[in-house]
Design an enzyme around this catalytic site. Structure first.
Site, short mmCIF file in Angstrom:
data_model
loop_
_atom_site.label_atom_id
_atom_site.label_comp_id
_atom_site.label_asym_id
_atom_site.label_seq_id
_atom_site.Cartn_x
_atom_site.Cartn_y
_atom_site.Cartn_z
N GLU A 127 -4.82 0.19 6.90
CA GLU A 127 -6.15 0.28 7.49
C GLU A 127 -6.63 -1.16 7.76
O GLU A 127 -6.46 -2.01 6.91
CB GLU A 127 -7.14 0.97 6.55
CG GLU A 127 -8.48 1.20 7.22
CD GLU A 127 -9.48 1.96 6.35
OE1 GLU A 127 -9.19 2.23 5.18
OE2 GLU A 127 -10.55 2.27 6.87
N ALA A 267 -9.53 -1.32 -2.77
CA ALA A 267 -8.46 -0.34 -2.91
C ALA A 267 -8.30 0.42 -1.60
O ALA A 267 -9.13 0.27 -0.70
CB ALA A 267 -8.78 0.64 -4.04
N MET A 268 -7.25 1.25 -1.52
CA MET A 268 -6.98 1.95 -0.27
C MET A 268 -6.50 3.37 -0.54
O MET A 268 -5.62 3.61 -1.36
CB MET A 268 -5.93 1.15 0.52
CG MET A 268 -5.56 1.76 1.83
SD MET A 268 -6.99 1.86 2.94
CE MET A 268 -6.55 3.31 3.87
N ASN A 270 -4.60 5.66 0.81
CA ASN A 270 -3.40 6.25 1.42
C ASN A 270 -3.08 7.61 0.81
O ASN A 270 -3.15 7.78 -0.40
CB ASN A 270 -2.20 5.33 1.18
CG ASN A 270 -2.54 3.89 1.40
OD1 ASN A 270 -2.92 3.49 2.48
ND2 ASN A 270 -2.48 3.09 0.33
N GLU A 303 -11.82 6.24 -3.96
CA GLU A 303 -10.54 6.46 -3.27
C GLU A 303 -10.11 7.92 -3.39
O GLU A 303 -9.60 8.51 -2.45
CB GLU A 303 -9.45 5.53 -3.81
CG GLU A 303 -9.79 4.04 -3.77
CD GLU A 303 -10.31 3.54 -2.44
OE1 GLU A 303 -9.90 4.07 -1.39
OE2 GLU A 303 -11.15 2.61 -2.43
N1 0A1 Z 1 -10.73 2.34 3.14
C1 0A1 Z 1 -10.78 1.43 2.03
C2 0A1 Z 1 -11.16 0.05 2.42
C3 0A1 Z 1 -10.13 -0.83 2.95
C4 0A1 Z 1 -10.25 -1.31 4.24
C5 0A1 Z 1 -9.39 -2.23 4.75
C6 0A1 Z 1 -8.38 -2.68 3.91
O1 0A1 Z 1 -7.50 -3.63 4.32
C7 0A1 Z 1 -7.85 -4.50 5.26
C8 0A1 Z 1 -8.23 -2.20 2.64
C9 0A1 Z 1 -9.10 -1.27 2.17
C10 0A1 Z 1 -11.90 1.88 1.13
O2 0A1 Z 1 -12.97 2.21 1.61
O3 0A1 Z 1 -11.74 1.88 -0.07
ZN ZN Z 2 -13.74 3.88 1.38
#
Ligand code: 0A1
Ligand code: ZN
Length: 876
Positions: A127, A267-268, A270, A303
């Protein structure tokens, strides 16, 4: 690094994808400098995209193309073209299998997007647009595909993970081994993940409400295996909570979390394989503070909740980011509030919003929660999209009430499951499930800026009628359209002379949500014998600024009596802000500084009130930060803010010293550590008392600090003492404490990060020289975002006094670091530059220096899109 001319992307230009990808088969042969990626995509013309067979456009960045084949035949060079952004392939049939081989270099990938190495472990971050750094692909969230992933690696990387379920594994003939993973849920490329390394794991299980058993695993380097327990407990709590509150069950048989040291964000999410910044998952009582424990619980929850709000229902395009982030932050905030003290959680969130999001909304990068254009989407993972986005969802919850909100969210998940949705879809679900009209509410999605509510009141003694007049306005920036009136829920109560809530209506309610929709609106209440005192915007029911001409006396009354805990705290903040404004004025006009005795007495009352939640007492006692005072001022005079706040702090500390000591001593019981809400609350008050005592700079107070530093049995107490020493101790004691702490903890990455951060945020004069040494210290690593955030972020964001030195040295130093860091990690560089972009709000001397520093960055040339966007938007 940079395109010739960075291009702006507009929401209004959105078009459905020309081609869809039904399945994605990936094959990785991992090598640090030359990883081979083979991808096989089942592609089909999108029936919704019109006639003909346009070229297939695939995104790709920093990839070495090896071969392309369609349905098994290698493509001749005339049939495709490689561009800076990727590949354009000529197509002559509506359905085909595309096979691409390419090579990438994880070891040299310091941007931490795509596939990279962290302490020898392979991991990914896709992301928002990182997948294009792995292979050529339609890297956009509305292309959803079923992924199968095979990872081949040497056996010194025993753990090979990807999304979904493992369907095969074994040895290769050449001595390597492999694993194949299959994810049954179609997903966009940004949710892809791969991990390979020498990891250990802790394991547990969770039985879902429908009786399925889910395997839960947290992977980390062996040395951290003892630090996973709290995250595992948090995960199980989050899984139960989402079943109870939203009726959402987990959908795979396995849920994995991996901790990595090098990570750009927290964090992410996935699918089935969350990747976490180590700092947001690893904790033990000896090494983690209370706030780290709470941060972990909330991020693990965040997450996990994305599995529904983000993964099962994803975003159509990146302009819709707040669809998943605003909603998920609202969900995690409610989860944390249910697990801990609701009032304290709300106070913390609102403080963050007011200090930092309001500043963003008034600054050069101001944008609505659904932005309408961007140059680099990574720059829009902002407090506006996340925190204001969550406040917008919270307002829907307030307007509809709990049951109707749940009906709306059920319909949203049902309608859009397995697809990519928009913010509009979310609102429509809320409307359709409840037969309500949210037309005006929609403006919250398209309008930037913090609305201001001016409230006045009047009372007619003869009729007993009390009226509140509310006017709304929203400051707009030069390039924005004129603001439209918003639909704003204002929760209020009216206090009688004894401080009790009055009955507001025939229903007997003591609280009411006023729905403001007009530029100016009158609300009337009857049946009063005396004029009541309004308690406005209870629980911070909307992300706005409320102006009402409270007197100091009225604020003290609210602080003592308001039944809304949030507003009790808010009254204390208004009071403190009033006092700090007066002190700033006095300082500027050369008058002697003094604090009103009534204010000191109000603080004393709160401090000794043992009926109040100690965490709330701590929040009330804590003066607003310099940064939050700055945000409230139209023109920032940094020096006056620092002088005023220091004076108020020292005066309170001296006047309240006996009571501070008494409460400190009573709370200093040597209980075994537990991060439960009650103990956290007590430690919070104890350490707030400690820092006030330290501010007296008296020997006996500093001895107490020193003793706590030497005997603390947990990291919360130890770090609080070190921080107090660093800010107020004598130079030799400070040096030895810093050294001693480092010697004890130098092998623990998370504690070292804390140690770096405490030093760089020290308000002591001369700290910049120390920071220049710190970035040469063996523990500092410019390629590790946590270390950069601790040292450089700590200085630019949490050291108001030293960063804003009148000679501009702080700004020039940060500018220099930004230029250097941009070559390594553009996302982190673009975040670091933000504090110097708000130059327009500062008084002349600092403003000029900030601009000069920004110009220097721009002139250095060769900037990434990330830094270019932030700097150029702020300088023009
Ligand atoms: N979706 C994740 C946030 C996130 C966005 C970008 C990243 O890398 C550039 C990493 C994580 C969340 O909202 O936790
Ligand atoms: Zn998020």
């Amino acid at each position: 690094m940079q395109d010739a001319q960075p291009k702006t992307i507009y929401l209004k230009d959105y078009q459905v994808p020309d081609y869809l990808v039904d399945s994605t088969d990936l094959h990785f042969e991992l090598e640090p400098k030359a990883t081979l990626v083979k991808s096989q995509l089942k592609i089909r013309r999108n029936p919704k995209a019109g006639q003909g067979l346009p070229p297939l456009l695939l995104d790709g960045v920093d990839l070495e193309l090896l071969s392309i084949a369609i349905d098994g035949s290698i493509l001749p060079e005339v049939s495709y073209q490689e561009t800076l952004q990727g590949l354009s392939i000529l197509v002559d049939k509506p359905e085909f299998i595309l096979e691409i081989h390419n090579r990438i270099n994880p070891e040299d990938n310091t941007s931490l997007e795509g596939l990279y190495l962290s302490n020898g472990m392979y991991c990914t971050q896709c992301e928002a647009e990182g997948f294009r750094k792995i292979t050529f692909y339609p890297d956009r969230p509305d292309v959803m595909s079923k992924f199968t992933t095979t990872i081949v690696a040497p056996k010194d990387h025993p753990v090979l993970l990807s999304n979904g379920n493992q369907i095969d594994f074994g040895d290769c003939e050449d001595g390597r081994h492999f694993a194949t993973w299959e994810d049954p849920f179609a997903k966009p490329s940004y949710l892809f993940a791969l991990v390979a390394g020498n990891l250990e794991n802790v394991e547990d299980t969770f039985a879902t409400s429908s009786g399925r058993e889910v395997k839960l695993q947290i992977f980390t380097e062996a040395k951290n295996i003892g630090k996973c327990e709290h995250a595992m407990r948090s995960l199980k709590k989050a899984m139960s909570w989402d079943e109870e509150v939203y009726g959402r069950e987990y959908d795979l048989d396995i849920f994995m979390i991996v901790a990595v040291d090098h990570f750009n964000m927290g964090a992410m999410e996935n699918k089935g394989l969350n990747i976490f910044n180590s700092a947001c998952v690893l904790a033990s009582p000896e090494t983690a503070t209370d706030s780290a424990f709470q941060r972990i619980e909330s991020i693990v929850g965040h997450e996990y909740f994305h599995n529904w709000s983000g993964n099962r229902v994803t975003c159509r395009d990146w302009f819709q980011l707040s669809l998943k982030e605003g909603f998920t932050v609202f969900r995690d905030a409610e989860f944390s509030a249910d697990m801990n003290s609701r009032a304290v959680k709300r106070i913390e969130d609102v403080s963050l919003l007011r200090t930092n999001q309001f500043a963003e909304d008034a600054g050069p990068m101001s944008h609505p929660i659904r932005p309408d254009s961007y140059i680099e989407i990574s720059n829009f993972y902002t407090l506006t999209v996340y925190e204001k986005g969550a406040e917008v969802v919270r307002m829907l919850h307030t307007l509809l009430g709990k049951e109707k909100f749940r009906k709306g969210s059920d319909l949203y998940f049902e309608r859009h499951d397995g697809s990519a949705a928009t913010c509009e879809d979310f609102i429509l679900s809320m409307e359709d499930a409840n037969q309500v009209n949210l037309t005006q509410f929609r403006h919250w999605y398209s309008q930037a800026g913090t609305p201001i509510l001016e409230v006045t009141d009047s009372f007619d003694q003869a009729t007993g009628r009390y009226s509140l007049k509310v006017s709304q306005s929203c400051p707009t920036r030069a390039n924005q359209d004129q603001s439209l009136p918003l639909h704003i829920p204002i929760k209020i109560g009216l206090l009688d002379v004894d401080g009790n809530d009055s009955i507001l209506n025939n229903g007997g309610d003591i609280e009411e949500v006023l729905e403001v929709t007009q530029p100016e609106q009158l609300f009337e209440f009857s049946g009063f014998r005396k004029k009541p005192l309004p308690s406005l915007l209870r629980d911070f029911s909307a992300p706005v600024k409320v102006r009402y001409p409270y007197t100091g006396k009225q604020l003290i009354f609210l602080m003592r009596n308001d039944s809304d805990t949030f507003n009790r705290w808010d009254a204390s903040q208004r009071l403190a802000f009033m006092a700090l404004t007066q002190l700033q004025q006095d300082y500027r006009s050369g008058e002697a500084l003094q604090l009103q005795p009534e204010l000191i007495e109000a603080y004393r009352d709160v401090l000794i009130d043992s009926t109040l939640d100690p965490a709330l007492v701590a929040e009330i006692l804590r003066l607003p930060s310099e940064q939050s005072v700055a945000e409230m001022n139209d023109l920032i005079d940094a020096e006056a803010i620092v002088v005023a706040r220091d004076f108020a702090l020292k005066t309170l500390a001296t006047a309240l010293a006996p009571e501070l000591l008494q409460r400190y001593t009573a709370l200093d019981h040597q209980k075994p550590y537990s991060p439960n809400a009650k103990d956290i609350a007590e430690r919070s008050l104890k350490n707030t008392c400690l820092s006030y005592l330290a501010a007296t700079e008296k020997d006996d107070a500093l001895n107490i600090v020193q003793k706590q530093f030497e005997t603390a049995g947990n990291m919360t107490d130890s770090a609080a003492a070190l921080s107090a020493l660093i800010n107020y101790g004598s130079a030799p004691k400070v040096d030895s404490a810093i050294q001693e702490f480092y010697q004890r903890w130098k092998d623990d990455t998370q504690v070292v990060e804390l140690w770096l951060g405490l030093q760089s945020s020290s308000a002591r004069n001369g700290i910049l020289a120390n920071i220049k040494n710190l970035i040469k210290h063996p523990s500092f690593e410019i390629k590790n975002p946590n270390k950069v955030r601790a040292v450089l972020g700590g200085f630019a964001n949490r050291n108001f006094k030293q960063f804003h030195k009148e000679d501009g040295s702080g700004f020039f130093f940060i500018a220099e670091q930004v230029v250097m860091l941009d070559k390594i990690n553009p996302q982190i560089a673009a975040r670091l530059v933000v504090p110097i972009t708000r130059w327009q709000k500062y008084s002349d001397d600092l403003s000029g220096k900030m601009r000069e520093a920004l110009q220097g960055i721009l002139d250095s040339g060769g900037l990434s899109k990330d830094v270019f966007e932030v700097v150029s938007k702020s300088i023009n």
